[in-house]
Motif scaffolding. Structure first.
Motif, PDB file in Angstrom:
ATOM      1  N   PHE A  11      40.116  35.289  43.334  1.00  0.00           N
ATOM      2  CA  PHE A  11      41.242  34.817  43.744  1.00  0.00           C
ATOM      3  C   PHE A  11      42.220  34.120  42.695  1.00  0.00           C
ATOM      4  O   PHE A  11      41.652  33.108  42.291  1.00  0.00           O
ATOM      5  N   ASP A  12      43.372  34.433  42.439  1.00  0.00           N
ATOM      6  CA  ASP A  12      44.028  33.982  41.408  1.00  0.00           C
ATOM      7  C   ASP A  12      45.297  33.011  42.096  1.00  0.00           C
ATOM      8  O   ASP A  12      46.090  33.768  42.478  1.00  0.00           O
ATOM      9  N   GLU A  13      45.132  31.735  42.101  1.00  0.00           N
ATOM     10  CA  GLU A  13      46.056  30.703  42.868  1.00  0.00           C
ATOM     11  C   GLU A  13      46.487  31.321  44.270  1.00  0.00           C
ATOM     12  O   GLU A  13      47.511  31.830  44.647  1.00  0.00           O
ATOM     13  N   PRO A  14      45.435  31.579  45.101  1.00  0.00           N
ATOM     14  CA  PRO A  14      45.428  32.325  46.500  1.00  0.00           C
ATOM     15  C   PRO A  14      46.638  31.597  47.057  1.00  0.00           C
ATOM     16  O   PRO A  14      47.053  32.383  48.212  1.00  0.00           O
ATOM     17  N   THR A  60      41.209  30.786  40.826  1.00  0.00           N
ATOM     18  CA  THR A  60      41.827  29.882  40.177  1.00  0.00           C
ATOM     19  C   THR A  60      42.730  29.199  40.888  1.00  0.00           C
ATOM     20  O   THR A  60      42.961  29.307  41.952  1.00  0.00           O
ATOM     21  N   THR A  61      42.992  27.934  40.536  1.00  0.00           N
ATOM     22  CA  THR A  61      43.960  27.044  41.458  1.00  0.00           C
ATOM     23  C   THR A  61      44.527  25.870  40.513  1.00  0.00           C
ATOM     24  O   THR A  61      43.776  25.083  39.736  1.00  0.00           O
ATOM     25  N   ILE A  86      39.442  36.069  33.652  1.00  0.00           N
ATOM     26  CA  ILE A  86      39.458  36.953  34.899  1.00  0.00           C
ATOM     27  C   ILE A  86      39.695  38.369  34.462  1.00  0.00           C
ATOM     28  O   ILE A  86      39.077  39.275  35.070  1.00  0.00           O
ATOM     29  N   SER A  87      40.723  38.533  33.634  1.00  0.00           N
ATOM     30  CA  SER A  87      41.217  39.918  33.414  1.00  0.00           C
ATOM     31  C   SER A  87      40.056  40.832  32.724  1.00  0.00           C
ATOM     32  O   SER A  87      39.843  41.863  33.134  1.00  0.00           O
ATOM     33  N   MET A  88      39.132  39.801  32.096  1.00  0.00           N
ATOM     34  CA  MET A  88      37.977  40.606  31.328  1.00  0.00           C
ATOM     35  C   MET A  88      36.754  41.202  32.448  1.00  0.00           C
ATOM     36  O   MET A  88      36.256  42.144  32.517  1.00  0.00           O
ATOM     37  N   GLY A 119      42.819  29.899  29.109  1.00  0.00           N
ATOM     38  CA  GLY A 119      42.084  31.170  28.885  1.00  0.00           C
ATOM     39  C   GLY A 119      41.457  31.576  30.074  1.00  0.00           C
ATOM     40  O   GLY A 119      40.887  32.468  30.190  1.00  0.00           O
ATOM     41  N   LYS A 120      41.934  30.901  31.459  1.00  0.00           N
ATOM     42  CA  LYS A 120      41.411  31.290  32.501  1.00  0.00           C
ATOM     43  C   LYS A 120      42.033  32.673  33.034  1.00  0.00           C
ATOM     44  O   LYS A 120      40.802  33.580  33.424  1.00  0.00           O
TER      45      LYS A 120
END
Length: 307
Positions: free
Chosen positions: A158-161, A190-191, A52-54, A47-48
């Protein structure tokens, strides 16, 4: 006059997101304070990305409310104050990196100075003059970082930056992130690299099956969940020592590995107290605590067992 308590930068209140019969996010609530670095962790499908998209206003919650700076994420005033670096880096054909950054800076009322952008992201003159479509994966990540910073945002996602970055670039990225947090910017990331979350985050929110499985400081999460072990070399009869230590209420398991006896316990002080007070025939005593990976595994297993 009393100090006013600042409002949270991000608020999720009883948020649910469903896709057909599946609840991607199920009744979650949390808030994020200014100047903090928060890691959102969880296995794939936890659900991460939906959360984040919301928060970015890219999708609407089915129920509940999402607020950034006290407003709807889709408000223009909110969009001018946030920056995002997502996993998929789409670039504009035919433009050089410098031209793309200049274009995106132009969309914001108070963009970050170009010299500061270059310094913070580590983009070289050669990379700035390269067409974005010709850049390597790591160079595209740096460009994506620059585009996230272009508007001089107060809140960054940052998504998996650091996927695709070499060690030097990764180190520069996190040094920059910490510097920005110290300046009052708020960072969510997220990572899959749990060590990054352990090293960099002030707070970890762990998602599992669309719910928040844990929320707290990395050290607190580890302390609460991971196994603690006391290990030592036995100089006498193992069975006598095992029998004595198994009498302690906090000891859950004793096993031998690589010539050492390992005692799994919720209370290492209690075990050490018995060893030294009763002068048990052991030497080279070590206390070990599990890793964030172990806490992560334990949490997700507990959640599955509870279902």
């Amino acid at each position: 006059m009393a100090n006013q308590v600042s409002s949270p930068i991000v608020e999720l209140m009883q948020v649910t997101k469903t896709y057909g019969a599946k609840k991607a996010v199920n009744h979650i609530s949390f808030s994020i304070e200014k100047g903090s670095i928060t890691a959102i962790l969880g296995p794939n499908g936890a659900g991460k990305t939906t959360a984040i998209s919301m928060m970015l206003g890219l999708s609407d919650p089915t129920a509940g409310d999402v607020r950034l700076f006290g407003r709807n994420p889709k408000d223009r005033q909110v969009k001018e104050r946030i920056g995002a670096m997502l996993q998929e880096v789409s670039v504009m054909d035919g433009l050089k990196a410098r031209e793309i950054i200049t274009l995106i800076r132009g969309y914001y009322p108070n963009p970050m100075e170009m010299t500061e952008l270059i310094q913070l992201t580590g983009l070289t003159e050669e990379e700035l003059n390269k067409r974005a479509t010709k850049m390597s994966g790591g160079q595209k990540r740096k460009l994506s970082f620059a585009l996230a910073l272009a508007g001089n945002p107060e809140l960054l996602f940052f998504d998996e930056p650091t996927v695709g970055l070499d060690t030097t670039a990764r180190r520069l990225f996190w040094r920059t992130v910490r510097q920005m947090a110290n300046q009052g910017k708020t960072i969510l990331f997220t990572t899959h690299y749990l060590q990054e979350a352990d090293d960099m985050a002030d707070r970890i929110i762990l998602f599992h099956n669309g719910t928040v499985a844990a929320d707290g400081k990395p050290g607190d999460i580890k302390a609460k969940l991971t196994r603690r072990l006391v290990s030592f070399v036995v100089e006498a009869d193992q069975s006598i020592i095992k029998e004595r230590l198994y009498q302690l209420t906090g000891v859950t398991e004793i096993f031998e590995l690589e010539g050492r006896l390992h005692v799994v316990t919720v209370n290492t002080d209690q075990v050490l107290g018995v060893i030294f007070r009763e002068e048990l025939a052991v030497r080279d005593v070590k206390v070990e605590q599990g890793s964030l990976d172990e806490a992560f595994d334990q949490l997700t297993q507990r959640q599955e067992e509870a279902v």
